[in-house]
Design a protein around this motif. Structure first.
Motif, short mmCIF file in Angstrom:
data_model
loop_
_atom_site.label_atom_id
_atom_site.label_comp_id
_atom_site.label_asym_id
_atom_site.label_seq_id
_atom_site.Cartn_x
_atom_site.Cartn_y
_atom_site.Cartn_z
N ARG A 140 0.84 -1.20 0.00
CA ARG A 140 0.00 0.00 0.00
C ARG A 140 0.87 1.25 0.00
NH1 ARG A 140 -4.00 0.88 4.91
NH2 ARG A 140 -2.19 1.96 5.76
N LEU A 141 0.55 2.16 -0.89
CA LEU A 141 1.23 3.44 -0.96
C LEU A 141 0.43 4.46 -0.16
CD1 LEU A 141 3.34 5.42 -2.10
CD2 LEU A 141 1.92 5.63 -4.15
N ASP A 142 1.01 4.99 0.90
CA ASP A 142 0.34 5.96 1.76
C ASP A 142 0.93 7.34 1.51
OD1 ASP A 142 -0.95 3.80 2.74
OD2 ASP A 142 -0.12 3.88 4.76
N MET A 143 0.05 8.31 1.26
CA MET A 143 0.46 9.69 1.09
C MET A 143 -0.45 10.57 1.94
SD MET A 143 1.09 9.76 -3.04
CE MET A 143 2.04 11.28 -2.99
N VAL A 157 -7.19 11.18 -9.13
CA VAL A 157 -5.77 10.95 -9.39
C VAL A 157 -5.43 9.47 -9.20
CG1 VAL A 157 -3.43 11.42 -8.58
CG2 VAL A 157 -5.05 13.30 -8.84
N LEU A 158 -5.96 8.89 -8.13
CA LEU A 158 -5.69 7.48 -7.86
C LEU A 158 -6.27 6.58 -8.94
CD1 LEU A 158 -6.30 7.22 -3.98
CD2 LEU A 158 -4.10 7.19 -5.17
N THR A 159 -7.52 6.78 -9.27
CA THR A 159 -8.19 5.89 -10.23
C THR A 159 -7.70 6.10 -11.66
OG1 THR A 159 -10.01 7.50 -10.39
CG2 THR A 159 -10.26 5.68 -8.81
N PHE A 219 -5.41 14.99 4.28
CA PHE A 219 -6.10 13.83 3.70
C PHE A 219 -5.14 12.66 3.58
CE2 PHE A 219 -8.57 17.42 2.44
CZ PHE A 219 -9.88 16.99 2.33
N ALA A 220 -5.61 11.47 3.96
CA ALA A 220 -4.86 10.24 3.73
C ALA A 220 -5.23 9.73 2.34
CB ALA A 220 -5.20 9.19 4.78
N VAL A 221 -4.22 9.62 1.49
CA VAL A 221 -4.42 9.15 0.11
C VAL A 221 -3.73 7.80 0.00
CG1 VAL A 221 -4.09 9.68 -2.33
CG2 VAL A 221 -4.41 11.55 -0.68
N ARG A 222 -4.52 6.74 -0.15
CA ARG A 222 -3.97 5.39 -0.09
C ARG A 222 -4.40 4.57 -1.30
NH1 ARG A 222 -5.26 4.20 6.34
NH2 ARG A 222 -3.76 5.74 7.16
N GLY A 223 -3.44 3.89 -1.90
CA GLY A 223 -3.72 3.01 -3.02
C GLY A 223 -2.77 1.82 -3.01
N TRP A 224 -3.28 0.68 -3.44
CA TRP A 224 -2.46 -0.54 -3.47
C TRP A 224 -1.79 -0.67 -4.83
CZ3 TRP A 224 -1.64 -3.87 0.61
CH2 TRP A 224 -2.42 -3.64 1.75
N VAL A 225 -0.52 -1.06 -4.81
CA VAL A 225 0.25 -1.21 -6.05
C VAL A 225 1.08 -2.48 -5.96
CG1 VAL A 225 0.38 1.28 -6.42
CG2 VAL A 225 2.20 0.13 -5.16
N LYS A 226 1.59 -2.90 -7.11
CA LYS A 226 2.55 -4.01 -7.11
C LYS A 226 3.89 -3.50 -6.60
CE LYS A 226 0.42 -6.53 -10.94
NZ LYS A 226 0.61 -7.09 -12.31
N ASN A 227 4.63 -4.41 -5.99
CA ASN A 227 5.92 -4.02 -5.40
C ASN A 227 6.82 -3.31 -6.39
OD1 ASN A 227 6.51 -4.54 -2.60
ND2 ASN A 227 6.01 -6.67 -3.02
N ALA A 228 6.87 -3.84 -7.62
CA ALA A 228 7.77 -3.27 -8.62
C ALA A 228 7.36 -1.86 -9.05
CB ALA A 228 7.82 -4.18 -9.84
N LYS A 235 -7.26 -1.87 -8.60
CA LYS A 235 -8.69 -1.66 -8.32
C LYS A 235 -9.13 -2.44 -7.09
CE LYS A 235 -8.71 0.70 -12.12
NZ LYS A 235 -8.65 2.19 -12.04
N ASP A 236 -8.43 -3.55 -6.83
CA ASP A 236 -8.77 -4.39 -5.68
C ASP A 236 -7.46 -4.80 -4.98
OD1 ASP A 236 -10.12 -5.96 -3.86
OD2 ASP A 236 -10.18 -7.72 -5.18
N PRO A 237 -7.27 -4.37 -3.74
CA PRO A 237 -8.15 -3.56 -2.88
C PRO A 237 -8.37 -2.15 -3.44
CG PRO A 237 -6.42 -4.65 -1.60
CD PRO A 237 -6.03 -4.76 -3.03
N ALA A 238 -9.53 -1.60 -3.14
CA ALA A 238 -9.90 -0.30 -3.69
C ALA A 238 -9.09 0.82 -3.04
CB ALA A 238 -11.38 -0.07 -3.46
N PRO A 239 -8.75 1.86 -3.83
CA PRO A 239 -8.06 3.02 -3.25
C PRO A 239 -8.98 3.78 -2.30
CG PRO A 239 -8.65 3.44 -5.53
CD PRO A 239 -8.96 2.01 -5.28
#
Length: 272
Positions: A177-180, A200-202, A227-236, A209-213
């Motif tokens: 998870r990328l937390d900003m 911006v996230l979408t 604001f906490a801006v959180r989105g899941w990404v692949k490690n790479a 998309k899953d888990p949802a931002p």
């Protein structure tokens, strides 16, 4: 002359009778012991390969088992020949103690290396933080672990402190998870800000998309609504998305007329 010859002959026979059996016994012990050592080493190697032990750990453990059994076999041979082994064992013990005291730090690093290679809290290629250092694992040795920092600096970390510290393995899972945190002015509309940040996230295809931002108000700070801006990404994709979203958020907020507050210097004029 004949009496002397008979005497020496009897002595030779007595000596051969007494020590010949011991020599034969020692030869039998050597043959059987050597066969048993080879068998144990081969079996141990197969078990380690089956359990997917690291190659460096396999080699070290095989050497340790082999030399330990050889020393035990030599002591057994000496005992079979009638040579006292108590003093020999005492000398080995004293030497081992002296070496252990002289190499306390190295032994701690060795033990740490064995634990790391055995329990595998990380592997080559993982990005970790441990013992105050962060980087990509390039090599795991018995005494040290080599890391490469994001600036491609080579860091050698002793395995003793590393194995005893908290280790964060960022590569252990496929997703992260990328937390900003983004702060905007109190004068700006919260709902509109959330829409802009969520867009911006979408809009970034690397954000899963899953888990949802998620975007949510996290703090009412002194000069901003955070604001906490959180989105899941692949490690790479972690750092790519981090940089892309940082720029995209600034541009999107500017386009929407939403202010990111910053400290203002206030000049105080002295009266009179």
């Amino acid at each position: 002359m004949e009496e002397n010859l008979d005497y020496y002959l009897k002595q030779i026979i007595a000596f051969g009778t007494e020590y010949g059996l011991k020599v034969i016994g020692a030869i039998v012990v050597w043959i059987v012991g050597s066969w048993a050592i080879r068998k144990i080493v081969r079996t141990s190697k197969k078990l380690m390969e089956k359990r997917d032990y690291e190659v460096s750990l396999q080699k070290f453990l095989i050497d340790l088992i082999s030399w330990s059994l050889r020393i035990l076999l030599i002591i057994t041979l000496l005992g079979t020949l009638g040579i006292p082994t108590t003093s020999f064992a005492a000398v080995l013990g004293a030497a081992g103690l002296a070496i252990g005291l002289a190499l306390q730090g190295s032994l701690a690093n060795f033990a740490g290396g064995v634990l790391i290679l055995l329990f595998k809290p990380f592997k080559v290629g993982d990005y970790i933080t441990g013992s105050g250092e962060s980087g990509t694992v390039k090599e795991i040795k018995i005494f040290t672990t080599e890391l490469a920092t994001p600036q491609n600096r080579k860091v050698i970390v002793p395995n003793g402190p590393l194995s005893n510290s908290n280790i964060i393995n960022y590569s252990a899972n496929d997703q992260i998870r990328l937390d900003m945190v983004v702060g905007v002015s109190y004068d700006d509309d919260i709902k509109k800000t959330k829409e802009v940040l969520m867009n911006v996230l979408t809009s970034n295809p690397k954000v899963l998309k899953d888990p949802a931002p998620m975007v949510a108000v996290t703090e009412l700070a002194d000069s901003s609504v955070n604001f906490a801006v959180r989105g899941w990404v692949k490690n790479a994709d972690y750092w790519d998305v981090h940089f892309e979203n940082t720029e995209a958020i600034k541009l999107a907020l500017d386009a929407a007329g939403i202010e990111i507050p910053y400290p203002h210097s206030v000049e105080i004029q002295k009266e009179g």
